[in-house]
Motif scaffolding. Structure first.
Motif, PDB file in Angstrom:
ATOM      1  N   GLN A  31       0.824  -1.218   0.000  1.00 57.02           N
ATOM      2  CA  GLN A  31       0.000   0.000   0.000  1.00 57.02           C
ATOM      3  C   GLN A  31       0.856   1.265   0.000  1.00 57.02           C
ATOM      4  O   GLN A  31       0.445   2.296  -0.530  1.00 57.02           O
ATOM      5  CB  GLN A  31      -0.946  -0.004   1.220  1.00 57.02           C
ATOM      6  N   GLY A  83       8.275   5.993   2.176  1.00 58.06           N
ATOM      7  CA  GLY A  83       8.971   6.081   3.455  1.00 58.06           C
ATOM      8  C   GLY A  83       8.034   6.579   4.547  1.00 58.06           C
ATOM      9  O   GLY A  83       6.864   6.863   4.290  1.00 58.06           O
ATOM     10  N   PHE A 105      -3.872   4.581  14.925  1.00 61.63           N
ATOM     11  CA  PHE A 105      -3.205   5.625  14.125  1.00 61.63           C
ATOM     12  C   PHE A 105      -3.156   5.144  12.676  1.00 61.63           C
ATOM     13  O   PHE A 105      -2.651   4.057  12.387  1.00 61.63           O
ATOM     14  CB  PHE A 105      -1.789   5.906  14.622  1.00 61.63           C
ATOM     15  N   THR A 106      -3.700   5.957  11.779  1.00 68.62           N
ATOM     16  CA  THR A 106      -3.668   5.598  10.365  1.00 68.62           C
ATOM     17  C   THR A 106      -3.591   6.854   9.516  1.00 68.62           C
ATOM     18  O   THR A 106      -4.079   7.901   9.915  1.00 68.62           O
ATOM     19  CB  THR A 106      -4.897   4.752   9.968  1.00 68.62           C
ATOM     20  N   MET A 130      -7.677   1.135   9.453  1.00 66.35           N
ATOM     21  CA  MET A 130      -8.186   0.993  10.824  1.00 66.35           C
ATOM     22  C   MET A 130      -7.126   1.415  11.836  1.00 66.35           C
ATOM     23  O   MET A 130      -7.433   1.755  12.976  1.00 66.35           O
ATOM     24  CB  MET A 130      -8.571  -0.464  11.094  1.00 66.35           C
ATOM     25  N   GLY A 131      -5.875   1.321  11.419  1.00 68.16           N
ATOM     26  CA  GLY A 131      -4.787   1.754  12.296  1.00 68.16           C
ATOM     27  C   GLY A 131      -4.480   0.807  13.441  1.00 68.16           C
ATOM     28  O   GLY A 131      -3.867   1.205  14.427  1.00 68.16           O
ATOM     29  N   VAL A 132      -4.910  -0.466  13.336  1.00 69.52           N
ATOM     30  CA  VAL A 132      -4.608  -1.399  14.433  1.00 69.52           C
ATOM     31  C   VAL A 132      -3.509  -2.393  14.051  1.00 69.52           C
ATOM     32  O   VAL A 132      -2.953  -3.056  14.917  1.00 69.52           O
ATOM     33  CB  VAL A 132      -5.866  -2.188  14.893  1.00 69.52           C
ATOM     34  N   PHE A 159      10.387  -2.413   7.743  1.00 68.13           N
ATOM     35  CA  PHE A 159       9.805  -2.834   9.032  1.00 68.13           C
ATOM     36  C   PHE A 159      10.425  -4.184   9.330  1.00 68.13           C
ATOM     37  O   PHE A 159      10.339  -5.093   8.514  1.00 68.13           O
ATOM     38  CB  PHE A 159       8.280  -2.957   8.933  1.00 68.13           C
TER      39      PHE A 159
HETATM   40  P1  ADP Z   1      -3.434   0.857   8.694  1.00 69.42           P
HETATM   41  O1  ADP Z   1      -2.704   0.032   7.670  1.00 69.42           O
HETATM   42  O2  ADP Z   1      -4.854   0.448   8.874  1.00 69.42           O
HETATM   43  O3  ADP Z   1      -3.295   2.336   8.474  1.00 69.42           O
HETATM   44  P2  ADP Z   1      -1.302   0.131  10.466  1.00 69.42           P
HETATM   45  O4  ADP Z   1      -1.241   0.121  11.956  1.00 69.42           O
HETATM   46  O5  ADP Z   1      -0.909  -1.108   9.768  1.00 69.42           O
HETATM   47  O6  ADP Z   1      -2.777   0.563  10.106  1.00 69.42           O
HETATM   48  O7  ADP Z   1      -0.386   1.307   9.929  1.00 69.42           O
HETATM   49  C1  ADP Z   1      -0.419   2.569  10.575  1.00 69.42           C
HETATM   50  C2  ADP Z   1       0.222   3.612   9.699  1.00 69.42           C
HETATM   51  O8  ADP Z   1       1.616   3.376   9.577  1.00 69.42           O
HETATM   52  C3  ADP Z   1      -0.258   3.610   8.268  1.00 69.42           C
HETATM   53  O9  ADP Z   1      -1.472   4.308   8.128  1.00 69.42           O
HETATM   54  C4  ADP Z   1       0.895   4.320   7.565  1.00 69.42           C
HETATM   55  O10 ADP Z   1       0.797   5.728   7.713  1.00 69.42           O
HETATM   56  C5  ADP Z   1       2.101   3.877   8.333  1.00 69.42           C
HETATM   57  N1  ADP Z   1       2.822   2.802   7.636  1.00 69.42           N
HETATM   58  C6  ADP Z   1       2.664   1.490   7.813  1.00 69.42           C
HETATM   59  N2  ADP Z   1       3.478   0.795   6.989  1.00 69.42           N
HETATM   60  C7  ADP Z   1       4.155   1.697   6.255  1.00 69.42           C
HETATM   61  C8  ADP Z   1       5.148   1.609   5.213  1.00 69.42           C
HETATM   62  N3  ADP Z   1       5.597   0.430   4.765  1.00 69.42           N
HETATM   63  N4  ADP Z   1       5.635   2.769   4.715  1.00 69.42           N
HETATM   64  C9  ADP Z   1       5.199   3.949   5.170  1.00 69.42           C
HETATM   65  N5  ADP Z   1       4.267   4.100   6.141  1.00 69.42           N
HETATM   66  C10 ADP Z   1       3.745   2.993   6.674  1.00 69.42           C
END
Ligand code: ADP
Length: 497
Positions: free
Chosen positions: A398, A432, A446-447, A453-455, A483
């Motif tokens: 994504q 990034g 946080f999303t 959903m941010g979970v 990550f």
């Molecule tokens: P969601 O995918 O529902 O937003 P997550 O907890 O998985 O919830 O992710 C939280 C936030 O972290 C995302 O909304 C995004 O802003 C950031 N994030 C996660 N993975 C990445 C990534 N690979 N690169 C950049 N930002 C990321």
């Protein structure tokens, strides 16, 4: 002391009262007790003086009688009373039992020495008894304090025999103190450890402490999840003598966490839904095509068995592929309690790749894997770890949706850290992590995605931590994010099941 109606404050206030029994009511009760001791002691002293004098006993016998009396009085826990009676007893000995009698004068140096020796002995014995009583009272109150906490507190000696069990432990596990004291802890609680007990003990002896989550069995046979803290108690020579184990009941929290994990898995399965439907449809089409073809080969005047068999073999292969895909989807969607088993992390990556394959293709992403050979075995829940990997991969995909000026690449790398743990890194070539979001990424809800959903990341972190590892996020040079999470390898014995 300020009082609130809150539960914690009530506990704190009772604790405070126990350690400081100095209320007005306490003072009145204490004065009454002193008055009773003084009058009772006075009568006793007068009686024994009369008896000793009546029977004409000597100074030594009278001194012993007084000493016994003062000892008994000091058991009443009134140091001042005992001191007063010691002085009165010296006066009586001097007046009635040393020459000249009925006078406070003392003629012989021996008698003076005897009186001084009596007074010293009496004061020393009295203060020793008083100190011993104070100490035992202090320990009793401390033990009562431990009974006030709702946490379970247990002390085990080095043979694992339970020597202390507080009210919290009674409430949590349902066993009364008298039923468990003197028993081996494991026979009572049938504990399931997250890692090998040998490793836990090694860390306890090295650092004096260990913390973790355990599953214990209650008296009614139900399981209780506890967050536990162990501290090693050593004697003055530094030899370990016991383990203090304080545990908080987290059964309900774990149940909710599990439910949330399940929802998150379903969300992931939902996100994958369209691709999975496609992935499942493909073998189904193949099966239909090969079955029709084999029927055609058979439905001839001269049936071609060879061709029909080839088609049917393909049907079998496609059915197996389909069954395997179903197994993986069910794995994500099923609600099962975590099961820690020995795992080769490559296997988990292989579980996950077919699930995300279609999503990877749909977003024109190139998926690369760098799987190291000979990685150490880890202890983990296969489904939870698959969930973590799927989340990280989906986030990576994504993060690259708007990338047009470079290749969309996702690299899954497995390697061994310098400390010997296994590292799983998912690197994308997306935008990034924004600097202002970096500290919030792992916060629940946080999303930055409109449909997010941010979970995902917060659950991933809690899963990884429950496995004894850590999940980190970092930006790479230029653009793109990685990550990665670590998992401790199994070094010692097999885990206790
Ligand atoms: P969601 O995918 O529902 O937003 P997550 O907890 O998985 O919830 O992710 C939280 C936030 O972290 C995302 O909304 C995004 O802003 C950031 N994030 C996660 N993975 C990445 C990534 N690979 N690169 C950049 N930002 C990321």
């Amino acid at each position: 002391m300020k009082l609130n109606t809150g539960m914690n404050d009530r506990f704190a206030y009772r604790a405070y009262q126990m350690m400081h029994p100095d209320t007005k009511a306490d003072r009145i009760a204490r004065s009454r007790a002193i008055a009773k001791i003084l009058s009772g002691g006075g009568i006793g002293l007068a009686l024994s003086t009369w008896l000793c004098f009546r029977f004409g006993v000597g100074l030594t016998v009278a001194a012993f009688v007084y000493l016994i009396e003062i000892l008994l009085l000091s058991l009443m826990n009134c140091l001042v009373c005992s001191a007063i009676f010691s002085v009165i007893a010296v006066g009586c000995l001097d007046f009635f039992f040393t020459l000249p009698i009925f006078s406070f004068r003392v003629n012989s140096v021996q008698d003076v020495a005897a009186l001084v020796a009596f007074l010293t002995t009496s004061l020393v014995v009295t203060s020793l008894v008083h100190r011993a009583r104070q100490l035992s009272e202090f320990h009793r109150k401390q033990a009562q304090l431990l009974d006030l906490t709702r946490d379970s507190v247990m002390v085990r000696d080095m043979d694992d025999v339970i020597t202390y069990w507080n009210n919290g432990a009674e409430a949590l596990y349902g066993w009364k103190k008298e039923e468990v004291l003197g028993k081996v802890a494991d026979s009572v609680l049938r504990t399931r450890f997250p890692v090998a007990l040998g490793d836990i003990k090694e860390s306890l002896f090295a650092t004096g402490r260990w913390e973790g989550e355990l599953i214990n069995t209650r008296r009614d046979g139900l399981q209780a999840a506890v967050e536990t803290r162990w501290a090693l108690l050593r004697n003055d020579q530094g030899r370990p003598i016991a383990t203090l184990e304080t545990s908080t009941d987290i059964t309900e929290r774990k149940r909710k966490e599990e439910a949330l994990h399940h929802v998150a898995r379903l969300t992931t399965a939902g996100e994958l839904g369209a691709s999975l439907a496609h992935e499942l449809a493909q073998p189904l089409c193949e099966i239909t095509a090969y079955t029709t073809a084999s029927l055609r080969w058979l439905d001839r005047d001269a049936p071609n068995l060879e061709e029909a068999l080839t088609c049917l073999r393909r049907v079998v292969n496609e059915s197996k592929r389909l069954a395997e895909l179903f197994r993986r989807v069910r794995m994500l969607a099923k609600r099962t309690p975590p099961q820690m088993t020995r795992l080769e992390i490559n296997e988990v990556v292989n579980d996950v790749i077919p699930l995300v394959q279609r999503e990877v293709l749909n977003h024109s992403v190139t998926l690369k894997t760098k799987l190291a050979t000979g990685l150490p075995v880890v202890l983990g829940d296969r489904i939870q770890l698959a969930q973590v990997m799927t989340n990280l991969i989906m986030n990576g995909i994504q993060a690259m949706v708007n990338v047009e000026d470079r290749a969309r690449e996702l690299l899954i790398e497995l390697r061994r850290s310098d400390e010997g743990s296994v590292i799983v890194a998912v690197q994308d070539s997306g935008k990034g992590i924004d600097a202002e979001n970096a500290s919030k990424l792992f916060e629940p809800f946080f999303t930055t995605k409109p449909e997010g959903m941010g979970v995902g990341l917060s659950i991933c972190r809690s899963i990884v931590r429950a496995h004894g590892g850590e999940l980190r996020a970092m930006n790479n040079a230029g653009y793109s994010a990685t990550f990665e999470f670590s998992l401790p390898s199994i070094t010692g014995n097999a885990p206790e099941e």
